[in-house]
Write an enzyme that holds these catalytic residues in place. Sequence first.
Site, PDB file in Angstrom:
ATOM      1  N   HIS A  19      -4.262  11.998 -12.826  1.00 50.92           N
ATOM      2  CA  HIS A  19      -3.025  11.491 -12.223  1.00 50.92           C
ATOM      3  C   HIS A  19      -2.794  12.199 -10.899  1.00 50.92           C
ATOM      4  CE1 HIS A  19      -0.821  15.064 -13.471  1.00 50.92           C
ATOM      5  NE2 HIS A  19      -1.178  14.875 -14.735  1.00 50.92           N
ATOM      6  N   HIS A  22      -3.176  16.057 -10.505  1.00 48.68           N
ATOM      7  CA  HIS A  22      -4.566  16.525 -10.356  1.00 48.68           C
ATOM      8  C   HIS A  22      -5.075  16.194  -8.956  1.00 48.68           C
ATOM      9  CE1 HIS A  22      -4.454  15.210 -14.783  1.00 48.68           C
ATOM     10  NE2 HIS A  22      -4.396  16.528 -14.808  1.00 48.68           N
ATOM     11  N   CYS A 127       1.457  27.405 -28.343  1.00 47.51           N
ATOM     12  CA  CYS A 127       1.648  26.032 -27.834  1.00 47.51           C
ATOM     13  C   CYS A 127       0.292  25.351 -27.789  1.00 47.51           C
ATOM     14  CB  CYS A 127       2.266  26.026 -26.441  1.00 47.51           C
ATOM     15  SG  CYS A 127       2.257  24.357 -25.721  1.00 47.51           S
ATOM     16  N   CYS A 130      -0.611  24.072 -24.157  1.00 47.39           N
ATOM     17  CA  CYS A 130      -1.130  25.090 -23.223  1.00 47.39           C
ATOM     18  C   CYS A 130      -2.316  25.827 -23.826  1.00 47.39           C
ATOM     19  CB  CYS A 130      -0.070  26.136 -22.897  1.00 47.39           C
ATOM     20  SG  CYS A 130       1.415  25.482 -22.189  1.00 47.39           S
ATOM     21  N   CYS A 144       8.143  25.580 -25.741  1.00 43.93           N
ATOM     22  CA  CYS A 144       7.215  25.915 -24.664  1.00 43.93           C
ATOM     23  C   CYS A 144       7.911  25.636 -23.330  1.00 43.93           C
ATOM     24  CB  CYS A 144       5.956  25.068 -24.778  1.00 43.93           C
ATOM     25  SG  CYS A 144       5.002  25.061 -23.249  1.00 43.93           S
ATOM     26  N   HIS A 147       5.796  22.522 -21.630  1.00 47.54           N
ATOM     27  CA  HIS A 147       5.775  21.199 -22.281  1.00 47.54           C
ATOM     28  C   HIS A 147       7.109  20.831 -22.934  1.00 47.54           C
ATOM     29  CE1 HIS A 147       1.450  22.075 -21.992  1.00 47.54           C
ATOM     30  NE2 HIS A 147       1.329  20.772 -21.911  1.00 47.54           N
ATOM     31  N   LYS A 296       8.350  17.223 -14.095  1.00 47.73           N
ATOM     32  CA  LYS A 296       6.954  17.357 -13.687  1.00 47.73           C
ATOM     33  C   LYS A 296       6.175  16.119 -14.119  1.00 47.73           C
ATOM     34  CE  LYS A 296       2.875  20.111 -14.720  1.00 47.73           C
ATOM     35  NZ  LYS A 296       2.230  20.945 -15.739  1.00 47.73           N
ATOM     36  N   LYS A 299       1.021  14.006 -18.392  1.00 46.80           N
ATOM     37  CA  LYS A 299       0.746  13.053 -19.461  1.00 46.80           C
ATOM     38  C   LYS A 299       1.737  13.257 -20.611  1.00 46.80           C
ATOM     39  CE  LYS A 299      -2.168  11.414 -22.915  1.00 46.80           C
ATOM     40  NZ  LYS A 299      -3.417  11.083 -23.439  1.00 46.80           N
TER      41      LYS A 299
HETATM   42  N1  MSP Z   1      -7.884  23.129 -18.036  1.00 42.41           N
HETATM   43  C1  MSP Z   1      -6.825  23.890 -17.488  1.00 42.41           C
HETATM   44  C2  MSP Z   1      -7.253  24.612 -16.223  1.00 42.41           C
HETATM   45  C3  MSP Z   1      -8.423  25.498 -16.391  1.00 42.41           C
HETATM   46  S1  MSP Z   1      -8.916  26.167 -14.870  1.00 42.41           S
HETATM   47  C4  MSP Z   1      -9.950  27.379 -15.244  1.00 42.41           C
HETATM   48  C5  MSP Z   1      -5.657  22.989 -17.138  1.00 42.41           C
HETATM   49  N2  MSP Z   1      -5.918  21.694 -16.973  1.00 42.41           N
HETATM   50  S2  MSP Z   1      -4.853  20.571 -16.551  1.00 42.41           S
HETATM   51  O1  MSP Z   1      -5.532  19.307 -16.682  1.00 42.41           O
HETATM   52  O2  MSP Z   1      -3.648  20.724 -17.268  1.00 42.41           O
HETATM   53  O3  MSP Z   1      -4.610  20.768 -15.041  1.00 42.41           O
HETATM   54  C6  MSP Z   1      -3.573  21.572 -14.549  1.00 42.41           C
HETATM   55  C7  MSP Z   1      -3.618  21.495 -13.054  1.00 42.41           C
HETATM   56  O4  MSP Z   1      -3.512  20.125 -12.617  1.00 42.41           O
HETATM   57  C8  MSP Z   1      -2.478  22.185 -12.338  1.00 42.41           C
HETATM   58  O5  MSP Z   1      -2.668  23.562 -12.210  1.00 42.41           O
HETATM   59  C9  MSP Z   1      -2.519  21.462 -11.013  1.00 42.41           C
HETATM   60  O6  MSP Z   1      -3.620  21.871 -10.278  1.00 42.41           O
HETATM   61  C10 MSP Z   1      -2.724  20.031 -11.450  1.00 42.41           C
HETATM   62  N3  MSP Z   1      -1.471  19.385 -11.821  1.00 42.41           N
HETATM   63  C11 MSP Z   1      -1.214  18.710 -12.980  1.00 42.41           C
HETATM   64  N4  MSP Z   1       0.045  18.177 -12.919  1.00 42.41           N
HETATM   65  C12 MSP Z   1       0.619  18.491 -11.738  1.00 42.41           C
HETATM   66  C13 MSP Z   1       1.839  18.160 -11.114  1.00 42.41           C
HETATM   67  N5  MSP Z   1       2.758  17.396 -11.666  1.00 42.41           N
HETATM   68  N6  MSP Z   1       2.047  18.634  -9.868  1.00 42.41           N
HETATM   69  C14 MSP Z   1       1.123  19.382  -9.204  1.00 42.41           C
HETATM   70  N7  MSP Z   1      -0.036  19.704  -9.771  1.00 42.41           N
HETATM   71  C15 MSP Z   1      -0.315  19.323 -11.038  1.00 42.41           C
HETATM   72  O7  MSP Z   1      -4.575  23.498 -16.974  1.00 42.41           O
END
Ligand code: MSP
Length: 568
Positions: A19, A22, A127, A130, A144, A147, A296, A299
Amino acid sequence: MNRTFYVTTPIYYVNAEPHIGHAYSTIVADTLNRFYRAQGYETRFQTGTDEHGEKVVQAAQKEGKDPQPYVDRISQLFRQTWPELNIQPDHFIRTTDPEHMAVVTAILSRVYESGDIYFSEYGGQYCLGCERFYTEREIVDGRCPDHQTPLTFIKEANYFFRMSAYQDWLIRHLQENPDFIRPERYRNEVLSFLKEPLEDLCISRPKSRLTWGIPLPFDENYVTYVWFDALINYLAGLGYPDGPLFSKFWPSVEHIIAKDILKPHGIYWPIMLQAAGIAPYRHLNVHGYWNLDQSKISKSLGNVIHPRQLKDRFGADAVRYFFLREMVFGLDAQFSEENLIQRINADLANNLGNCFSRTLTMIEKYCGGFIPESGEPGPEEQRMKEHLLKVRETVSQEVRKVTFHKALMTLWEVIDGANKYVDAQAPWALAKDPALQDRLGTVLYVLAETLRQTAILLSPFMPQTARSMLDQLGCGPEKEPVSWEEELVWGRLAPGTPLARGTALFPRIEVKKETPPPPPRKVPTVEMKAPSLLMGVESQAMLLATGDGKRLTVVVPEGAVPPGAKVK
Ligand code: MSP
């Protein structure tokens, strides 16, 4: 000076499709990578997917799949999304890659042998989202903090990583390296966390509960868990410990993350590196959240926006521009389609697009479509040249500080300046006077050359637009990446070059307003008679009008008139 640059994004969980949250981190990494490449650095950009753990097994089960085909599918979705946003990673790592798993095993063995991993029983609030325990201090209303879901109490015997032994070292490192974690607010957050004694980190799960992980090399009944697996991707992708990429790129590593994973990256990771005898990263760059209506985008909150939808409607570069211009790196930003459209129309279509198209149109009209010779530059032209040099310097500094919005604001000053220059010099007026042809050539040359340099400065942010601008100015196709050192030299645009005009850079986005249908127009009719045939057509009513030979004016009775009333 070290002329290498290595940038990483988080590896994304495969329990959700990509999304825009990411996409933001990945666009940031791509922009940095392109910027450093354009400065002549040898660069590497890594992203990927995080594929082990309970959450993934559960998500696969929901689809009635085994974990492997499930992770293959979602990982592929991430991989395919990035090129659609003009993102070009050099390496896409998966935690299920055998090479990655081998590096995790090697580091676990090393840290275990040095005595920093021990076996113990632990109970705590956990959690699943997380995939970590929360301490009492972090829990908000029993939930959490990220979440907002209830936590589960879990107690079991596991392996622990002795983080507490490195707490003082980390505090010192943060104090000695003020921009190790940036912006500063996140460094302060980590430092404030470190004021309390650090708890050791649980790094295993019994195989009886979870098999979808990397087996511990020192106990076959356990797999390693989440962070010890995931964080090591940053090393594994370089072929740690012996690969040539590792020695070349590790010293310049920059991580990009959002604040949700500050603790693992700001605390666990430097300590893991220190325990394994590896130098810490250079910078941890932490951004805020993209929110939708104050929540935020994620998903679990069910409010995701898919990058492909935006790209299909607005184009990849417009989306990149919006993200980089709209978010102040480090702070949260509000996503809204209205803002996006407004930025596209104001900054891209009206400002940049218009400046570009009017310049090309004038070169076509007054110079036969060839870049003109420049005459003697005057003070105005000198100012434009100097401004460009200053802007190049500022853009470079801001990008190095990851303050992209400032870099783009500065860059737009050039475009504003060019638009004002056109208005002030009025080439259309110069074109009318044969004695001013030299001056006309100078003005149009300066505009074209300014736009060429603007394209080069824009290339890390909007690579496709930059390419299109250069092509249309007759400067393509040239080698990629564009070198700033070579190309940002005034006068490289050769007079006589034919333009290669293409489509508009950014068509205006028309906003379809949901306007209510107009009320039916009241036609003042006066029923006078029963329907009758007039010139062979049945007439239901009559209009009364007066005329002066030129205009007709409808005459409206002041009150209700009964059918059959006489007109006097
Ligand atoms: N798998 C772990 C990260 C491991 S890194 C060694 C994880 N994955 S995640 O799919 O949840 O991705 C989190 C990351 O996605 C955030 O740190 C950020 O880079 C990005 N984002 C996900 N949602 C976001 C927003 N709503 N806004 C900005 N960035 C976001 O955590």
